[in-house]
Design a protein around this motif. Structure first.
Motif, short mmCIF file in Angstrom:
data_model
loop_
_atom_site.label_atom_id
_atom_site.label_comp_id
_atom_site.label_asym_id
_atom_site.label_seq_id
_atom_site.Cartn_x
_atom_site.Cartn_y
_atom_site.Cartn_z
N ARG A 48 0.84 -1.20 0.00
CA ARG A 48 0.00 0.00 0.00
C ARG A 48 0.87 1.24 0.00
N ASP A 49 0.26 2.36 -0.42
CA ASP A 49 0.95 3.64 -0.36
C ASP A 49 0.63 4.33 0.96
N GLY A 50 0.99 5.60 1.08
CA GLY A 50 0.87 6.29 2.36
C GLY A 50 -0.38 7.12 2.50
N ARG A 51 -1.38 6.93 1.65
CA ARG A 51 -2.61 7.72 1.75
C ARG A 51 -3.39 7.38 3.02
N LEU A 52 -4.16 8.34 3.47
CA LEU A 52 -4.86 8.18 4.74
C LEU A 52 -5.85 7.02 4.71
N SER A 53 -6.43 6.76 3.57
CA SER A 53 -7.41 5.68 3.45
C SER A 53 -6.78 4.31 3.21
N ALA A 54 -5.48 4.27 2.93
CA ALA A 54 -4.85 3.01 2.51
C ALA A 54 -4.89 1.93 3.59
N PRO A 55 -4.64 2.22 4.89
CA PRO A 55 -4.68 1.13 5.87
C PRO A 55 -6.03 0.42 5.93
N ALA A 56 -7.12 1.18 5.93
CA ALA A 56 -8.44 0.56 6.01
C ALA A 56 -8.76 -0.23 4.74
N LEU A 57 -8.44 0.34 3.59
CA LEU A 57 -8.70 -0.36 2.34
C LEU A 57 -7.87 -1.64 2.24
#
Length: 488
Positions: A48-57
Motif C-alpha cells: 500500500r501507499d501512504g494515503r490516509l485511506s490506505a490502511p483501512a482499504l
C-alpha cells in the motif's frame, strides 16, 4: 452497491467515502481471489501507499482475499514498483495488488493488480468488476453488510465462490519486509565499474511525501555521490505539494534545491513512485519522453539495434533520435499496463511514457520503476560524462503544448474522437489510430484521444516552429468545434 465507474482501463480507482468504500475493497479482494484461483494461483502479495485511506482499504482487501481462499503476503508501505518486485521475486507468489491512488488527489485511492508478472487491464479489470458486483449483491444485508455504503466487513466469512461451487478455505496471512532486498536490487542498476565516476554526482530527490520516502532514504544511503532529499516523510496529507511531478508547480521545491545547492540534477516522483520527472542543472524539467531519448542513447551503447518503445503522446523527436542512434523505435498506446503488454509483444528492452513511466527490461524486470530509472540515469551520466543539461541540449528543439485535458461527458468522449477521425480521414490526412488519433501534418503532428481514467479528452500538438504549432492547435480546435467541443 459497488460503483462500476471505479473499474478503469488499467486499474481500479475512486474517491474514498464517495464511490470507494472498505466494503468495495473486500468485494474486490474476493473477486481477485476468484480470478487468481481460476488461473491456478494460490498466493498473492499486497502493498500500500501512504494515503490516509490506505490502511483501512488494505485491511478490507486482505480479508476479501483470504475469504476468497488465497494466502496473502503483506509487504507494507512502499512504492508500487516494490510490490511489482515482490511479485516477481518472492517464491510461490502468483500475483500482487498495490493499494494506491498514484498521483491523484489525496482523497482518491485504488488498486493496481498483476497476475503472474503481467498487469491486469481492459477486459480483465472489467471481469474483476463484474465478479465484485456479484459478490456485493450476494452479501448485501448479510455478514459483510451493504457493499458500497461503508458498512463493516466480516473478517472470517467462509463460503462457496460465486459461480464456482467449491468450498473456499480461508487463506493465511504473513508479513515480509522486502524493502532491503528491493533497494539492493535498485543499486544493481549502477554497475561496479561506474561507482567512482558516479561519486562526483550531486543529486536532489523529491519524494513529495509519497510512498517512496523510506526507499529513497535507504537507496541514497547506499549509492555513491552526494544526495539531498526533500519530503521523504510519508504523509497522506501531502503537506508540501501534490505528488504529480508532471505539473510544473509541483517541481518548485526541487528546482529551488537544485539551484541553491548547485546540483547536477534533481529527480521527482509521483505518489507511488512509478513516474519520474528530471530537473536539470539549469532548472529545466525533462519529461518522460525526453528522458527516454536520453536513456536510449546509453542503452544502445550496450544493445545496438534494440527495440525502444514510446507512447502515442511522445515527441516525434524521440522516435527520430532512437532511429538515428541505431535503435528500432516503436510506438505503443498510452497507459502503463498497455505499454508493459506491448513490450512483451515487440521485445523492447526499454520503454517510456510522456507521463513519466520508464520501463527497463534490460537488466531488470520490464515494469515501470521510477527509482530504478533514476539509478540508470546516474549510470548513464557517469558513463557519458558532462552534465544532464548539456546532454539535454543535444535534443532537437521542438515547440509543443503540454498535455491538454478537458472535460467531456462520458457518453461523448469516444464519440468525439471518432467524429474527428472520420472528417480527417475524408481529407486524406496521415493518421495513426493506435490510441485515439495522431495526425501527421507538414507542420508537425497533433493528437486527440479519450482518457482511460477520467471523463476527459486528451490532446497534444508539436511542431518545429511556433507558427507551425499555432496552426496545428487551430486545426485541432476547429475539428473539436465541429463536434461541439470547446477546450476552454
Amino acid at each position: 452497491m459497488t460503483d462500476p465507474a471505479i473499474f478503469r482501463e488499467y486499474d481500479i480507482r475512486g474517491t474514498y467515502g464517495r464511490n470507494l468504500f472498505d466494503a468495495d475493497a473486500y468485494a474486490i479482494g474476493r473477486a481477485v481471489a476468484q480470478a487468481l484461483r481460476a488461473r491456478g494461483g494460490r498466493r498473492i502479495a499486497v502493498g500500500r501507499d501512504g494515503r490516509l485511506s490506505a490502511p483501512a482499504l488494505e485491511a478490507a482487501l486482505v480479508d476479501g482475499l483470504c475469504d476468497g481462499g488465497v494466502d496473502v503476503v503483506r509487504i507494507g508501505v512502499g512504492p508500487t514498483p516494490m510490490l511489482y518486485y515482490a511479485e516477481a521475486s518472492i517464491q510461490q507468489v502468483d500475483g500482487g495488488i498495490q493499494v494506491t491512488g498514484s498521483h491523484n488527489p489525496r482523497d482518491d485511492n485504488g488498486f493496481k493488480i498483476v497476475f503472474f508478472g503481467s498487469a491486469l487491464f481492459g477486459a480483465d479489470i472489467g471481469h474483476i468488476g463484474v465478479i465484485a458486483a456479484d459478490m456485493a449483491s450476494a452479501q448485501r444485508g448479510g455478514v459483510a453488510g451493504e457493499f458500497g455504503a461503508g458498512a463493516p466487513v466480516a473478517c472470517a466469512f467462509l463460503a462457496a465462490d460465486i459461480g464456482g461451487g467449491d468450498v473456499v478455505h480461508r487463506g493465511a496471512v504473513e508479513v515480509q519486509d522486502v524493502l532491503p532486498a528491493y533497494v539492493a536490487r535498485l543499486v544493481d542498476g549502477l554497475l561496479p565499474g561506474l561507482w567512482d565516476k558516479a561519486g562526483d554526482l550531486r543529486i536532489g530527490w523529491d519524494a513529495g511525501n509519497g510512498a517512496a520516502g523510506l526507499a529513497i532514504e535507504a537507496l541514497t544511503a547506499l549509492l555513491p555521490g552526494e544526495h539531498h532529499l526533500l519530503f521523504t516523510q510519508i504523509d497522506g496529507h501531502f503537506p508540501h505539494h501534490h505528488p504529480d511531478p508532471t505539473v510544473e508547480a509541483n517541481l518548485a521545491d526541487l528546482r529551488a534545491l537544485v539551484a541553491s545547492r548547485h546540483l547536477d540534477f534533481g529527480v521527482a516522483f509521483d505518489g507511488d513512485a512509478d513516474r519520474i520527472v528530471v530537473v536539470d542543472g539549469r532548472g529545466r524539467s525533462i519529461l518522460g519522453d525526453q528522458l527516454l531519448a536520453l536513456l536510449a542513447q546509453d542503452l544502445l551503447m550496450d544493445c545496438p539495434g534494440a527495440v525502444i518503445l514510446g507512447d502515442v503522446k511522445a515527441s516525434q523527436a524521440v522516435y527520430d533520435r532512437i532511429a538515428a542512434l541505431g535503435g528500432v523505435p516503436a510506438m505503443g498506446p498510452a497507459g502503463h499496463s498497455l505499454i508493459k503488454s506491448e513490450m512483451k509483444v515487440n521485445g523492447a528492452l526499454l520503454a517510456g511514457e510522456t507521463s513519466g513511466h520508464i520501463f527497463y527490461k534490460h537488466r531488470f524486470y520490464g515494469f515501470d520503476d521510477a527509482l530504478y530509472a533514476a539509478v540508470r540515469l546516474m549510470a548513464a551520466v557517469a558513463r557519458r560524462g558532462g552534465s544532464v543539461a548539456d546532454w539535454f541540449d543535444e535534443l532537437p528543439v521542438c515547440f509543443n503544448t503540454p498535455e491538454l485535458r478537458f472535460p467531456v461527458a462520458a457518453d461523448r468522449k469516444r464519440a468525439v474522437v471518432e467524429e474527428v477521425a472520420a472528417r480527417i480521414a475524408a481529407q486524406g490526412a496521415q493518421v495513426n489510430r493506435m490510441d485515439g488519433l495522431r495526425v501527421s501534418c507538414a507542420d508537425g503532428w497533433w493528437l486527440l484521444r479519450a482518457s482511460n481514467t477520467q471523463e476527459m479528452l486528451v490532446a497534444r500538438a508539436e511542431s518545429t516552429s511556433e507558427a507551425g504549432l499555432a496552426a496545428l492547435v487551430a486545426q485541432l480546435d476547429a475539428e473539436l468545434a465541429l463536434s461541439g467541443v470547446n477546450r476552454g
